[in-house]
Scaffold this motif. Structure first.
Motif, mmCIF file in Angstrom:
data_model
loop_
_atom_site.group_PDB
_atom_site.id
_atom_site.type_symbol
_atom_site.label_atom_id
_atom_site.label_comp_id
_atom_site.label_asym_id
_atom_site.label_seq_id
_atom_site.Cartn_x
_atom_site.Cartn_y
_atom_site.Cartn_z
ATOM 1 N N ARG A 181 0.970 -1.159 0.174
ATOM 2 C CA ARG A 181 -0.467 0.017 0.767
ATOM 3 C C ARG A 181 0.730 1.193 0.083
ATOM 4 N N THR A 182 0.363 2.249 -0.891
ATOM 5 C CA THR A 182 1.179 3.487 -1.037
ATOM 6 C C THR A 182 0.771 4.823 -0.769
ATOM 7 N N CYS A 183 0.860 5.338 0.118
ATOM 8 C CA CYS A 183 0.589 6.878 0.113
ATOM 9 C C CYS A 183 1.376 7.842 -0.182
ATOM 10 N N GLU A 184 0.425 8.686 -0.739
ATOM 11 C CA GLU A 184 0.763 10.161 -1.265
ATOM 12 C C GLU A 184 0.012 11.442 -0.516
ATOM 13 N N LEU A 185 1.004 12.542 -0.333
ATOM 14 C CA LEU A 185 0.479 13.530 0.984
ATOM 15 C C LEU A 185 -0.194 13.981 -0.404
ATOM 16 N N ASN A 186 -1.686 14.311 -0.174
ATOM 17 C CA ASN A 186 -2.770 15.316 -0.650
ATOM 18 C C ASN A 186 -2.684 17.019 -0.040
ATOM 19 N N ARG A 187 -1.568 18.141 -1.211
ATOM 20 C CA ARG A 187 -1.349 18.878 -0.920
ATOM 21 C C ARG A 187 -2.761 20.008 -0.542
ATOM 22 N N ALA A 188 -3.412 19.773 -1.933
ATOM 23 C CA ALA A 188 -4.714 20.500 -1.358
ATOM 24 C C ALA A 188 -4.800 20.666 0.112
ATOM 25 N N ARG A 189 -5.191 19.888 0.668
ATOM 26 C CA ARG A 189 -5.747 19.490 2.031
ATOM 27 C C ARG A 189 -5.603 20.459 2.916
ATOM 28 N N LEU A 190 -3.363 20.534 2.939
ATOM 29 C CA LEU A 190 -3.034 21.285 3.747
ATOM 30 C C LEU A 190 -3.284 22.748 2.963
ATOM 31 N N ALA A 191 -3.315 22.583 2.036
ATOM 32 C CA ALA A 191 -3.643 24.714 1.646
ATOM 33 C C ALA A 191 -4.826 24.655 2.061
ATOM 34 N N LEU A 192 -5.856 23.699 2.919
ATOM 35 C CA LEU A 192 -7.083 24.468 3.783
ATOM 36 C C LEU A 192 -6.738 25.136 4.930
ATOM 37 N N VAL A 193 -5.460 24.869 5.746
ATOM 38 C CA VAL A 193 -4.659 25.562 7.059
ATOM 39 C C VAL A 193 -3.964 26.747 5.983
ATOM 40 N N THR A 194 -3.210 26.358 5.545
ATOM 41 C CA THR A 194 -2.578 27.589 5.016
ATOM 42 C C THR A 194 -3.825 29.180 4.923
ATOM 43 N N GLY A 195 -4.646 28.678 3.948
ATOM 44 C CA GLY A 195 -5.938 29.574 3.608
ATOM 45 C C GLY A 195 -6.264 29.818 4.504
ATOM 46 N N TRP A 196 -6.225 29.375 5.514
ATOM 47 C CA TRP A 196 -6.926 29.974 6.845
ATOM 48 C C TRP A 196 -6.002 30.594 7.224
ATOM 49 N N LEU A 197 -4.769 30.318 7.646
ATOM 50 C CA LEU A 197 -3.616 31.417 8.059
ATOM 51 C C LEU A 197 -3.696 32.671 7.412
ATOM 52 N N ASP A 198 -4.124 32.540 5.791
ATOM 53 C CA ASP A 198 -3.697 33.599 5.705
ATOM 54 C C ASP A 198 -4.997 34.452 5.442
ATOM 55 N N GLU A 199 -5.799 34.310 5.791
ATOM 56 C CA GLU A 199 -7.117 34.979 5.737
ATOM 57 C C GLU A 199 -7.064 35.645 7.399
ATOM 58 N N GLN A 200 -6.458 35.420 8.887
ATOM 59 C CA GLN A 200 -5.923 35.647 9.566
ATOM 60 C C GLN A 200 -5.029 36.417 9.420
ATOM 61 N N ARG A 201 -4.199 36.810 8.609
ATOM 62 C CA ARG A 201 -3.282 37.543 8.010
ATOM 63 C C ARG A 201 -3.566 38.678 7.589
ATOM 64 N N GLN A 202 -4.579 38.311 7.055
ATOM 65 C CA GLN A 202 -5.125 39.877 6.442
ATOM 66 C C GLN A 202 -6.159 41.199 7.677
ATOM 67 N N LEU A 203 -6.372 39.764 8.106
ATOM 68 C CA LEU A 203 -7.440 40.661 8.951
ATOM 69 C C LEU A 203 -6.680 41.355 10.194
ATOM 70 N N TRP A 204 -5.809 40.831 10.555
ATOM 71 C CA TRP A 204 -4.295 41.788 11.589
ATOM 72 C C TRP A 204 -3.735 43.076 10.563
ATOM 73 N N ASP A 205 -3.924 42.660 9.363
ATOM 74 C CA ASP A 205 -3.078 43.928 8.099
ATOM 75 C C ASP A 205 -3.968 44.917 7.839
ATOM 76 N N GLU A 206 -4.851 44.338 8.276
ATOM 77 C CA GLU A 206 -6.036 45.414 8.000
ATOM 78 C C GLU A 206 -6.338 46.053 9.365
ATOM 79 N N ARG A 207 -6.316 45.444 10.454
ATOM 80 C CA ARG A 207 -6.691 46.937 11.246
ATOM 81 C C ARG A 207 -5.279 47.408 12.015
ATOM 82 N N THR A 208 -3.533 46.727 11.358
ATOM 83 C CA THR A 208 -2.810 47.692 11.484
ATOM 84 C C THR A 208 -2.874 48.682 10.709
#
Lengths: 111, 111
Positions: free
Chosen positions: A70-97
């Motif tokens: 059985r071979t395993c492969e990474l699904n990077r699109a799924r990790l991108a969900l986390v990156t996307g959420w973090l980017d949204e947070q950063r955008q909110l901080w920048d707007e506040r600044t």
């Protein structure tokens, strides 16, 4: 709760374990068999397989079976969900600044 | 397990809940009292307070009490742990892509 929220719950929870993060890191270098992955981990195979199943259930990894391997492969699109959420947070901080800066530089326009 | 690994476990686990992520997002706009935060969430106060305590235990948020009001503030340094881990993964993928490209363009140097 939006669909994306539920997905994020599972992805974050799956990443909350060092063994599972280790698998993600290893698969970042390329696909690997369950046997090879297990060899790197000081853990009984059934316990390790549970981690593999958790990663598969959240779609962070995908597995295919050829014969007995059985071979395993990474699904990077799924990790991108986390990156996307973090980017949204950063955008909110920048707007506040930006708002704070505007307040400091143009106090009259912000009574 | 390294110290950073243990911290990451807690931070990822804490983020695996939509209510707690909502608090993080709200606090990205600036500090807020527990009362104000609770008002936005359709949930009994004791349940909500558990989420606040989880966030505080992982140091994702910090709280201070003045009189009867407890104010929550985001600890962005803690979220940076997650960003840092994701950046490491991305770096590994990039290195892999570079190796694959080198193999394709210079096959003789990679027997």
């Amino acid at each position: 709760m939006a669909l994306q929220d539920e997905s994020l719950d599972g992805v974050f929870a799956a990443l909350g374990d060092a063994t599972r993060r280790g698998v993600i890191t290893r698969l970042g270098r390329g696909p690997a068999s369950v046997g090879d992955l297990a060899r790197d981990v000081p853990m009984a195979l059934p316990s390790f397989l549970k981690h593999i199943r958790t990663l598969e259930a959240t779609d962070l990894i995908r597995t295919t079976k050829a014969g007995r391997v059985r071979t395993c492969e990474l699904n990077r699109a799924r990790l991108a969900l986390v990156t996307g959420w973090l980017d949204e947070q950063r955008q909110l901080w920048d707007e506040r600044t930006d708002r704070l800066e505007q307040f400091v530089t143009d106090p009259e326009e912000n009574p």
